[in-house]
Design a protein around this motif. Structure first.
Motif, short mmCIF file in Angstrom:
data_model
loop_
_atom_site.label_atom_id
_atom_site.label_comp_id
_atom_site.label_asym_id
_atom_site.label_seq_id
_atom_site.Cartn_x
_atom_site.Cartn_y
_atom_site.Cartn_z
N ILE A 51 0.84 -1.21 0.00
CA ILE A 51 0.00 0.00 0.00
C ILE A 51 0.87 1.25 0.00
CG2 ILE A 51 -1.60 1.38 1.41
CD1 ILE A 51 -3.02 -0.96 0.14
N PHE A 52 1.91 1.25 0.84
CA PHE A 52 2.76 2.43 0.98
C PHE A 52 3.99 2.41 0.07
CE2 PHE A 52 0.55 2.28 5.15
CZ PHE A 52 -0.14 3.47 5.01
N LYS A 53 4.12 1.33 -0.73
CA LYS A 53 5.25 1.19 -1.66
C LYS A 53 6.59 1.35 -0.96
CE LYS A 53 2.59 2.55 -5.68
NZ LYS A 53 1.39 3.27 -5.44
N LEU A 54 6.71 0.68 0.18
CA LEU A 54 7.94 0.70 0.98
C LEU A 54 8.28 -0.72 1.39
CD1 LEU A 54 7.12 3.62 3.44
CD2 LEU A 54 8.84 3.66 1.64
N PRO A 55 9.58 -1.01 1.61
CA PRO A 55 9.92 -2.33 2.15
C PRO A 55 9.40 -2.47 3.58
CG PRO A 55 11.89 -0.97 1.92
CD PRO A 55 10.74 -0.18 1.36
N ILE A 56 9.12 -3.67 3.98
CA ILE A 56 8.61 -3.94 5.33
C ILE A 56 9.52 -3.31 6.37
CG2 ILE A 56 8.21 -5.76 7.04
CD1 ILE A 56 7.15 -7.49 4.77
N GLU A 57 10.84 -3.40 6.16
CA GLU A 57 11.81 -2.87 7.12
C GLU A 57 11.71 -1.36 7.30
OE1 GLU A 57 12.61 -4.61 4.39
OE2 GLU A 57 13.37 -6.53 5.10
N ALA A 58 11.17 -0.67 6.31
CA ALA A 58 11.00 0.78 6.42
C ALA A 58 9.78 1.14 7.27
CB ALA A 58 10.88 1.41 5.04
N ILE A 59 8.89 0.19 7.49
CA ILE A 59 7.66 0.43 8.25
C ILE A 59 7.75 -0.15 9.65
CG2 ILE A 59 5.16 0.06 8.29
CD1 ILE A 59 5.33 -0.25 5.20
N PHE A 60 8.29 -1.37 9.75
CA PHE A 60 8.35 -2.08 11.03
C PHE A 60 9.79 -2.27 11.48
CE2 PHE A 60 4.52 -3.44 8.82
CZ PHE A 60 3.55 -3.18 9.78
N THR A 61 10.04 -2.04 12.76
CA THR A 61 11.36 -2.21 13.34
C THR A 61 11.25 -3.13 14.55
OG1 THR A 61 11.85 0.08 12.73
CG2 THR A 61 13.35 -0.98 14.27
#
Length: 65
Positions: A51-61
């Motif tokens: 949805i946000f066109k980002l890698p998972i690592e950029a959203i979740f830490t």
């Protein structure tokens, strides 16, 4: 697990309800993920990242306790 979900939603002008509908979960699930009370399943995390066109690592830490 920390996340940037609330910030990303605000940047895209999505409500919790909007995001929940896009990825097929309840608004309560989005709320719980944002507050760190619930970690998303891997398929849900992938849907959010698309949805946000980002890698998972950029959203979740991941943070060890």
């Amino acid at each position: 697990m920390k996340n940037k979900l609330k910030v990303l939603r605000a940047e895209h002008s999505y409500t919790q309800e909007d995001l929940a509908e896009f990825i097929g979960v309840s608004r309560q699930t989005i709320n719980a993920i944002e507050k760190g009370k619930f970690d998303p399943s891997l398929p849900t995390a992938f849907r959010i990242s698309r949805i946000f066109k980002l890698p998972i690592e950029a959203i979740f830490t991941f943070e060890e306790t």
